[in-house]
Design an enzyme around this catalytic site. Structure first.
Site, PDB file in Angstrom:
ATOM      1  N   GLU A 198       0.831  -1.206   0.000  1.00 54.40           N
ATOM      2  CA  GLU A 198       0.000   0.000   0.000  1.00 54.40           C
ATOM      3  C   GLU A 198       0.868   1.260   0.000  1.00 54.40           C
ATOM      4  O   GLU A 198       0.530   2.248  -0.655  1.00 54.40           O
ATOM      5  CB  GLU A 198      -0.948   0.009   1.197  1.00 54.40           C
ATOM      6  CG  GLU A 198      -1.946   1.158   1.123  1.00 54.40           C
ATOM      7  CD  GLU A 198      -3.008   1.117   2.204  1.00 54.40           C
ATOM      8  OE1 GLU A 198      -4.036   1.799   2.037  1.00 54.40           O
ATOM      9  OE2 GLU A 198      -2.814   0.416   3.220  1.00 54.40           O
ATOM     10  N   LYS A 218      -7.516   0.777  11.796  1.00 51.79           N
ATOM     11  CA  LYS A 218      -7.344  -0.602  12.258  1.00 51.79           C
ATOM     12  C   LYS A 218      -6.361  -0.721  13.415  1.00 51.79           C
ATOM     13  O   LYS A 218      -6.347  -1.741  14.105  1.00 51.79           O
ATOM     14  CB  LYS A 218      -6.890  -1.484  11.091  1.00 51.79           C
ATOM     15  CG  LYS A 218      -7.921  -1.650   9.989  1.00 51.79           C
ATOM     16  CD  LYS A 218      -7.397  -2.543   8.876  1.00 51.79           C
ATOM     17  CE  LYS A 218      -8.411  -2.711   7.746  1.00 51.79           C
ATOM     18  NZ  LYS A 218      -8.585  -1.466   6.946  1.00 51.79           N
TER      19      LYS A 218
END
Length: 411
Positions: free
Chosen positions: A315, A334
């Site tokens: 990412e 998260k």
């Protein structure tokens, strides 16, 4: 010219709170919802992972024990979040055309608790003891159907099942229904309840989960050098989308605007992302094009940021490819609630909406040792007070599913 799509309601069930205010305040303060699993004896069962982001049980106020038994836990999460979002929006089905109101509600797995429970009954007591409600309870589309039944929404209705991209893609699909003129109002998002022994064992078997059992509060650490896997979470996120015309006609309070999205597939591996992040980068570029904006207009980016070694690097490669040296401020929700799988993208879209609304970027926690392979402009320590006009979010799922969505301050 397509209609503008605005957000008028938010609802959430999460490991840090079962309403928007509690959820948002927890994130801003950096409070984690990750701890030792309470709902079952993970250690006694011999599970290698004994931590998760669990939700406090929530049930619709008007449902008794008999009605609750007819629904899987993931559906109950969805119904509670839907009630919140619908209430905040101020909508009343009696004053709407129900065929112009719909639902797109995704789930990565659906009724996993029901599958586990009924399989145990099948093996121990035989096929005659299987519940006639087993199939309706476990279906991944049942939450979408149940929300529609509860609220009387007779328009477009579907479930998106694209693993961890499900929630984000559900919101994009709902926006499409409005852009195409098929609906005026859409409830959209995701729900998941996979913190069950079967689910934990399965994710542990593919070595996706953190094994930091003795330090659950420090286990989810996106982009940190010492990360060792994601933490399984559960919950639901639902948002109300409306055409601008419809929202303004009824004098609705508009939270923000949904302006674009992009979807691609890595076409690379069943669970691993493309190492160079090219699939995610393509989704991000498509989203920017859909929103008719350039990358330097993005003020804040809510990353997929799972805390797995490979995903975070991939990412980061995608972010560097799209933004270059001008990477916006980022964080990972998260880090505090774990990975809500099919609900993750929807809950993180809610974070983007609240960030725009309040001008506050919540911190990522547990970022202690920078990873040279993950050069990120990450907000840590305390929440950052900063005006945010444009927010972007990634959701990247097993199977190579990539989704990027963009929200903007309503003007």
């Amino acid at each position: 010219m397509r209609q503008r799509v605005v957000v008028t309601g938010l609802g959430v069930i999460s490991p840090v709170g079962n309403d928007i205010s509690t959820f948002w305040n927890a994130l801003k303060s950096g409070r984690t919802g990750i701890g030792r699993i309470r709902r079952f004896d993970a250690e006694g069962m011999g599970l290698p992972v004994t931590i998760a982001g669990e939700c406090e049980d929530c049930v619709p106020e008007d449902m008794g024990p008999k009605e609750l038994r007819r629904r899987d836990r993931y559906t109950l999460f969805a119904l509670c979040a839907a009630d919140q979002a619908w209430h905040q929006s101020g909508l009343n089905i009696d004053s709407l055309d129900p065929e112009r109101c719909g639902v797109v509600l995704g789930s990565g797995i659906g009724g996993l608790e029901t599958i586990e429970e009924q399989h145990r009954i099948f093996m121990e007591k035989g096929p005659a003891r299987i519940s006639p409600l087993m199939i309706p309870k476990l279906l991944s589309n049942m939450a979408a159907g149940e929300v529609a039944i509860r609220l009387g929404l007779q328009g477009p209705n579907k479930a998106v099942v694209t693993a961890c991209a499900s929630g984000a893609q559900s919101i994009a699909e709902a926006a499409n229904n409005i852009w195409c003129g098929q609906a005026d109002v859409m409830l959209a998002g995701g729900a998941e309840a996979s913190v069950v022994p079967f689910g934990i064992a399965g994710f542990a078997a593919i070595k996706a989960l953190s094994r930091r059992n003795n330090e659950p509060e420090r286990a989810s650490r996106p982009f940190d050098l010492d990360r060792d896997g994601f933490v399984c979470g559960e919950g639901a996120g639902l948002i109300v989308l409306e055409s601008e015309e419809h929202a303004k006609a009824r004098g609705a309070d508009i939270i923000c605007e949904f302006i674009g999205y992009g979807e691609t597939c890595d076409a690379y591996h069943i669970v691993a992302p493309r190492p160079d992040g090219s699939g995610a980068a393509s989704a991000m570029r498509i989203a920017l094009k859909s929103a008719s904006m350039s990358s330097d207009e993005v003020d804040y980016f809510n990353t997929h940021g799972t805390s797995t070694p490979h995903n975070d690097v991939s990412e980061c490669q995608a972010l560097r490819s799209v933004f270059g040296e001008s990477m916006p401020l980022i964080n990972s929700t998260k880090s505090m609630i774990g990975h809500l799988l099919g609900a993750a993208g929807a809950v993180e879209a809610i974070v983007c909406a609240k960030t725009i609304q309040d001008g506050v970027i919540h911190p990522s926690i547990n970022y202690e040792t920078p990873d040279p392979e993950c050069p990120v402009n990450i907000v840590t320590g305390e929440a950052r007070q900063q005006p945010v006009r444009v927010a972007m979010s990634n959701s990247l799922g097993f199977g190579g599913h990539n989704a990027s969505i963009i929200l903007r301050q309503y003007e």
